[in-house]
Each structure stands twice: as structure tokens, then as C-alpha cells.
Design a protein around this motif. Structure first.
Motif, PDB file in Angstrom:
ATOM      1  N   GLU A 179       0.541  -1.114   0.069  1.00  0.00           N
ATOM      2  CA  GLU A 179      -0.038  -0.275   0.175  1.00  0.00           C
ATOM      3  C   GLU A 179       0.616   1.477   0.061  1.00  0.00           C
ATOM      4  N   LEU A 180       2.396   1.417   0.278  1.00  0.00           N
ATOM      5  CA  LEU A 180       2.509   2.446   0.998  1.00  0.00           C
ATOM      6  C   LEU A 180       3.851   2.777  -0.031  1.00  0.00           C
ATOM      7  N   SER A 181       4.070   1.455  -0.892  1.00  0.00           N
ATOM      8  CA  SER A 181       5.121   1.147  -2.355  1.00  0.00           C
ATOM      9  C   SER A 181       6.354   1.565  -1.819  1.00  0.00           C
ATOM     10  N   TRP A 182       6.622   1.170  -0.757  1.00  0.00           N
ATOM     11  CA  TRP A 182       7.633   1.055   0.507  1.00  0.00           C
ATOM     12  C   TRP A 182       8.921  -0.759   0.756  1.00  0.00           C
ATOM     13  N   LYS A 183       9.911  -0.303   1.259  1.00  0.00           N
ATOM     14  CA  LYS A 183      10.622  -1.245   1.261  1.00  0.00           C
ATOM     15  C   LYS A 183      11.583  -1.406   1.805  1.00  0.00           C
ATOM     16  N   ALA A 184      11.277  -1.771   3.105  1.00  0.00           N
ATOM     17  CA  ALA A 184      13.032  -1.715   3.497  1.00  0.00           C
ATOM     18  C   ALA A 184      14.371  -2.513   3.033  1.00  0.00           C
ATOM     19  N   GLU A 185      15.368  -1.899   2.963  1.00  0.00           N
ATOM     20  CA  GLU A 185      16.197  -1.963   2.213  1.00  0.00           C
ATOM     21  C   GLU A 185      17.332  -2.606   2.608  1.00  0.00           C
ATOM     22  N   ASN A 186      17.497  -1.878   3.904  1.00  0.00           N
ATOM     23  CA  ASN A 186      19.095  -2.297   4.346  1.00  0.00           C
ATOM     24  C   ASN A 186      19.148  -3.518   5.355  1.00  0.00           C
ATOM     25  N   ASP A 187      20.058  -4.318   5.818  1.00  0.00           N
ATOM     26  CA  ASP A 187      20.543  -5.626   5.671  1.00  0.00           C
ATOM     27  C   ASP A 187      21.253  -5.098   7.669  1.00  0.00           C
ATOM     28  N   LEU A 188      21.120  -6.295   8.252  1.00  0.00           N
ATOM     29  CA  LEU A 188      21.607  -5.900   9.455  1.00  0.00           C
ATOM     30  C   LEU A 188      23.197  -5.115   9.536  1.00  0.00           C
ATOM     31  N   THR A 189      24.214  -6.701   8.662  1.00  0.00           N
ATOM     32  CA  THR A 189      25.419  -5.260   8.745  1.00  0.00           C
ATOM     33  C   THR A 189      25.499  -4.366   8.330  1.00  0.00           C
ATOM     34  N   SER A 190      24.389  -3.218   7.204  1.00  0.00           N
ATOM     35  CA  SER A 190      24.062  -1.895   7.129  1.00  0.00           C
ATOM     36  C   SER A 190      24.232  -1.603   8.432  1.00  0.00           C
ATOM     37  N   MET A 191      23.194  -1.550   8.673  1.00  0.00           N
ATOM     38  CA  MET A 191      22.707  -1.414  10.285  1.00  0.00           C
ATOM     39  C   MET A 191      23.624  -0.780  10.690  1.00  0.00           C
ATOM     40  N   LEU A 192      24.642  -1.569  11.162  1.00  0.00           N
ATOM     41  CA  LEU A 192      25.474  -1.762  12.537  1.00  0.00           C
ATOM     42  C   LEU A 192      26.626  -1.047  11.943  1.00  0.00           C
ATOM     43  N   SER A 193      27.238  -1.396  10.499  1.00  0.00           N
ATOM     44  CA  SER A 193      28.334  -0.529  10.441  1.00  0.00           C
ATOM     45  C   SER A 193      27.785   1.618  10.447  1.00  0.00           C
ATOM     46  N   SER A 194      26.715   1.129  10.221  1.00  0.00           N
ATOM     47  CA  SER A 194      26.519   3.052  10.206  1.00  0.00           C
ATOM     48  C   SER A 194      26.396   3.373  11.136  1.00  0.00           C
ATOM     49  N   ALA A 195      26.021   2.699  12.089  1.00  0.00           N
ATOM     50  CA  ALA A 195      26.090   2.908  13.840  1.00  0.00           C
ATOM     51  C   ALA A 195      27.311   3.142  14.548  1.00  0.00           C
ATOM     52  N   TRP A 196      28.173   2.488  14.139  1.00  0.00           N
ATOM     53  CA  TRP A 196      29.541   2.156  14.550  1.00  0.00           C
ATOM     54  C   TRP A 196      29.893   3.854  13.674  1.00  0.00           C
ATOM     55  N   ALA A 197      29.784   3.937  12.417  1.00  0.00           N
ATOM     56  CA  ALA A 197      30.114   4.892  11.399  1.00  0.00           C
ATOM     57  C   ALA A 197      30.190   6.437  12.646  1.00  0.00           C
ATOM     58  N   TRP A 198      28.597   6.233  12.914  1.00  0.00           N
ATOM     59  CA  TRP A 198      28.286   7.424  13.521  1.00  0.00           C
ATOM     60  C   TRP A 198      29.069   7.602  15.243  1.00  0.00           C
ATOM     61  N   GLU A 199      29.183   6.673  15.456  1.00  0.00           N
ATOM     62  CA  GLU A 199      29.523   6.498  17.090  1.00  0.00           C
ATOM     63  C   GLU A 199      30.993   7.219  16.849  1.00  0.00           C
ATOM     64  N   ASN A 200      31.549   6.835  16.301  1.00  0.00           N
ATOM     65  CA  ASN A 200      32.959   7.101  15.461  1.00  0.00           C
ATOM     66  C   ASN A 200      33.132   8.486  15.251  1.00  0.00           C
ATOM     67  N   TYR A 201      31.738   8.853  13.910  1.00  0.00           N
ATOM     68  CA  TYR A 201      32.449  10.610  14.538  1.00  0.00           C
ATOM     69  C   TYR A 201      31.672  11.390  15.325  1.00  0.00           C
ATOM     70  N   ILE A 202      30.901  10.874  15.956  1.00  0.00           N
ATOM     71  CA  ILE A 202      30.972  11.922  17.271  1.00  0.00           C
ATOM     72  C   ILE A 202      31.558  11.765  18.499  1.00  0.00           C
ATOM     73  N   ASN A 203      32.410  10.564  19.145  1.00  0.00           N
ATOM     74  CA  ASN A 203      33.218  10.916  19.320  1.00  0.00           C
ATOM     75  C   ASN A 203      34.561  11.737  19.115  1.00  0.00           C
ATOM     76  N   ASN A 204      34.919  12.116  17.569  1.00  0.00           N
ATOM     77  CA  ASN A 204      35.688  12.687  17.779  1.00  0.00           C
ATOM     78  C   ASN A 204      35.350  14.213  16.905  1.00  0.00           C
ATOM     79  N   ASN A 205      34.296  14.389  16.986  1.00  0.00           N
ATOM     80  CA  ASN A 205      33.337  15.719  16.602  1.00  0.00           C
ATOM     81  C   ASN A 205      32.599  16.428  17.143  1.00  0.00           C
ATOM     82  N   PRO A 206      31.821  16.291  18.700  1.00  0.00           N
ATOM     83  CA  PRO A 206      30.534  15.911  19.664  1.00  0.00           C
ATOM     84  C   PRO A 206      30.033  17.455  19.226  1.00  0.00           C
ATOM     85  N   LEU A 207      29.018  17.245  19.786  1.00  0.00           N
ATOM     86  CA  LEU A 207      27.773  18.653  19.656  1.00  0.00           C
ATOM     87  C   LEU A 207      28.231  19.057  20.697  1.00  0.00           C
ATOM     88  N   ASN A 208      27.678  18.371  21.431  1.00  0.00           N
ATOM     89  CA  ASN A 208      27.362  19.161  22.920  1.00  0.00           C
ATOM     90  C   ASN A 208      28.804  19.589  23.426  1.00  0.00           C
TER      91      ASN A 208
END
Length: 342
Positions: free
Chosen positions: A313-342
Motif C-alpha cells: 500500500e505504501l510502495s515501500w520496502k526496507a532495503e538495508n540489512d543488519l550489517t548495514s545497520m550496525l556498520s552505520s551505527a558504528w560510523a556514527w559513534e566514531n564521528y560523534i566521538n571525534n566531533n562532539p555536538l555538546n
């Protein structure tokens, strides 16, 4: 394209949805009280999309402020409502906070919008199903007594929206019951950024891996699952964000079959907590210091969704697998560790 109000738009899912809305040509204005987010996320969104969204710091518990806001933004055609507290365990300890922040804010918002023609997307949750009898769980599954005050606020929120949409011609609602959002934008410029101790699993994993947390606790390993730990349907946050845009477009195209619709949004796959941990270790090469702790009150043992209705009905489908989910979360953690927003 219309102007979309995104409540809680500097939060985790909200920020990713704002990015997808702007990438699809929508004008966005955000309301957020910044209780669990950072104002600097607006700059990150601008870097990704080339445009900074509108922003007003506002607490939706104050109806008078909402009314004043709407007087200045008379051209809002759609609302995506994320603003809510979202921790199962915290809701068990402090239920009144959850009923105040999740229910009164929704009622205030709907009352303030009552004279406008509005398309409304509600951030719901698979927690409305409780512990399902049949897996994968479909939208037709029984809505059982909630396992937590958080889950109950989502059930009540859906009831309020369904009854209100059916009682007026002004309101069209799509409730998205999503499963467990994880991961971060591929740019690594936005991701999950909890204030204080993380309430969700993946940021606790990444913070443990990078050394911010000493140890990760797995809550229970004696459940009726293949490895004894809880099972969830994890979905990449960018895929989830795109589902919200698809919902807005469905309403704009007047394709709804009823004034109130509901869709599961997930991948349709279940992964255990221990499976998630071991996949993270394999993807990143980081060994996690974790221990097995007692089960938490309010936690569902296993749940994953049948998402075929949303795909159709929404013409939508999840495209990312578990590896993509976790690798992107790790990339974000490394980014925010080196470039803190606070």
C-alpha cells in the motif's frame, strides 16, 4: 510540495525523517523541547540536505504555545508526530511521566489542529501488540494488554487518533507501528544521540565498543528463543524515515481506504540480542564486554512483523540489512566521538 510539521524532529527518528522530507522537496518546520536531543542536529541536517529546516523550541504540554505557533504557520498541510518519551524500562519506573508526555501532548496537538485540514502520521510501535500469539505479527493481530506504560501510551494514542479521524472530515491519519530502529545516516552526520545513559540496545553497544561504557548488559538468556535472548525486528532508521514520507504521499494522493490506517514497518526478520552483538563484533572487529543480567520488567520476549501490507500500500520496502545497520551505527559513534555536538 506542502509544509510538514515534525514534532520531535531533532530526535533520532525525527531528524532522519526531516532529511528524507527535504530530499523529497518538502518544506519542514520542527517543534522540539530538546529534552532528549541537541539543537546542533539542525546544522547536521543542513549539511546533508543543503537546507536548514525551520525550528521552534516548544513543549507540546503547553497548548497555548501550540496555538500561537499554528497562527504563524497557517500553511501546514501535514504533521508527523514523534514527540514522546520512548523507554520501556523508564516507563515502568515512572508511568505518570509517560502518560503526561505522550498522551496530553497528543491531545493538545489534535485540539489545536481541529479547525485545519491535516494529514497526520503517528509514530506508533510494535509494543501495541504485547507478546504476540502468532509470528510474524500482522496488523490484524489482537491488541493485548500492554506490557509497559510506554506500550499503553501507544495503544491509547492510536485509539484517540482513530476515534478523532472517524469523527471529523478534517483529519486523515496513518499510524506506523514500527519495530526497532537502529543505524545512522550514510553520511554519519546524524544518528542516535541519547542524553545520558542509552535506553536502547545499539547505542549502548557502540558506546561500550568505543569505551564510553564499561560493560553492556544482556537482559536475560533463558527465554524460549534459539539462544535464550530476546528477539526483535531491527530496521535501519533511514528505511523507517522513508516510510513516513511514503505515508504522507499516500495521504496527499488521496489513496487511503479509510480515514485511519495502520501499517507495520520493519524488515520482517527477527534477530536475537546476542545475534546482534555477535554480528556487530564481526562487522567492526571490536570485541564487546558484556554480561548476562536478569530480565527487565515490560520486555516482550520475541516479536517480528509481517510488513507485506506496507510494502503493497505504501510502495515501500526496507532495503538495508543488519550489517548495514550496525556498520552505520558504528560510523556514527566514531564521528560523534571525534566531533562532539555538546
Amino acid at each position: 510540495m506542502g509544509k510538514i510539521l515534525v514534532t520531535g524532529g531533532t530526535g533520532y527518528i525525527g531528524a532522519h525523517t526531516v532529511v528524507e522530507l527535504q530530499n523529497n522537496g518538502y518544506e519542514v518546520v520542527i517543534i522540539d523541547n530538546l529534552s532528549n536531543s541537541d539543537i546542533k542536529i539542525l546544522t547536521q541536517i543542513e549539511t546533508i540536505t543543503g537546507k536548514k529546516p525551520g525550528f521552534v523550541k516548544l513543549d507540546l504540554r503547553d497548548k497555548s504555545l501550540i496555538i500561537e505557533f499554528l497562527k504563524e504557520h497557517t500553511d501546514i498541510s501535514g504533521v508527523i508526530h514523534f514527540a514522546a518519551s520512548k523507554s520501556v524500562s523508564e516507563s515502568v519506573k515512572n508511568p505518570l511521566l509517560y502518560y503526561d508526555n505522550n498522551i496530553s501532548t497528543l491531545v493538545n496537538l489534535l485540539n489545536s489542529l481541529s479547525d485545519k485540514q491535516v494529514n497526520f502520521v503517528f509514530s506508533s510501535s510494535c509494543t501495541v501488540y504485547g507478546e504476540p500469539d502468532i509470528l510474524p505479527v500482522t496488523e490484524q493481530a489482537e491488541i493485548k494488554k500492554a506490557e509497559s506504560p510506554y506500550g499503553n501510551t501507544k495503544q491509547i494514542g492510536e485509539e484517540i487518533l482513530k476515534e478523532t479521524a472517524n469523527a471529523t472530515d478534517n483529519l486523515k491519519v496513518i499510524a506506523l507501528r514500527y519495530f526497532n530502529p537502529v543505524g545512522a545516516h550514510q553520511s554519519a552526520l546524524i544518528g542516535e544521540l541519547p542524553n545520558g545513559v542509552p535506553q536502547n540496545l545499539v547505542p549502548f553497544i557502540t558506546q561500550t565498543a568505543i569505551g564510553k561504557r564499561e560493560q553492556l548488559t544482556v537482559f536475560g538468556d533463558k527465554f524460549d528463543t534459539p539462544d535464550g535472548s530476546c528477539i526483535r525486528d531491527f530496521i535501519h532508521v533511514v528505511d523507517l524515515a522513508k516510510a513516513h514520507v511514503a505515508a504522507i504521499k499516500r495521504m496527499e494522493a488521496k489513496q487511503m481506504a479509510a480515514a485511519y490506517e495502520v501499517f507495520n514497518v520493519g524488515t520482517g526478520n527477527g534477530y536475537s540480542v546476542l545475534e546482534l552483538i555477535h554480528t556487530f563484533e564481526k562487522v567492526t572487529g571490536k570485541q564487546l564486554n558484556y554480561r548476562i543480567g536478569p530480565p527487565r520488567d515490560g520486555d516482550i520476549v520475541k516479536i517480528w512483523g509481517d510488513v507485506s501490507l506496507a510494502e503493497k500500500e505504501l510502495s515501500w520496502k526496507a532495503e538495508n540489512d543488519l550489517t548495514s545497520m550496525l556498520s552505520s551505527a558504528w560510523a556514527w559513534e566514531n564521528y560523534i566521538n571525534n566531533n562532539p555536538l555538546n
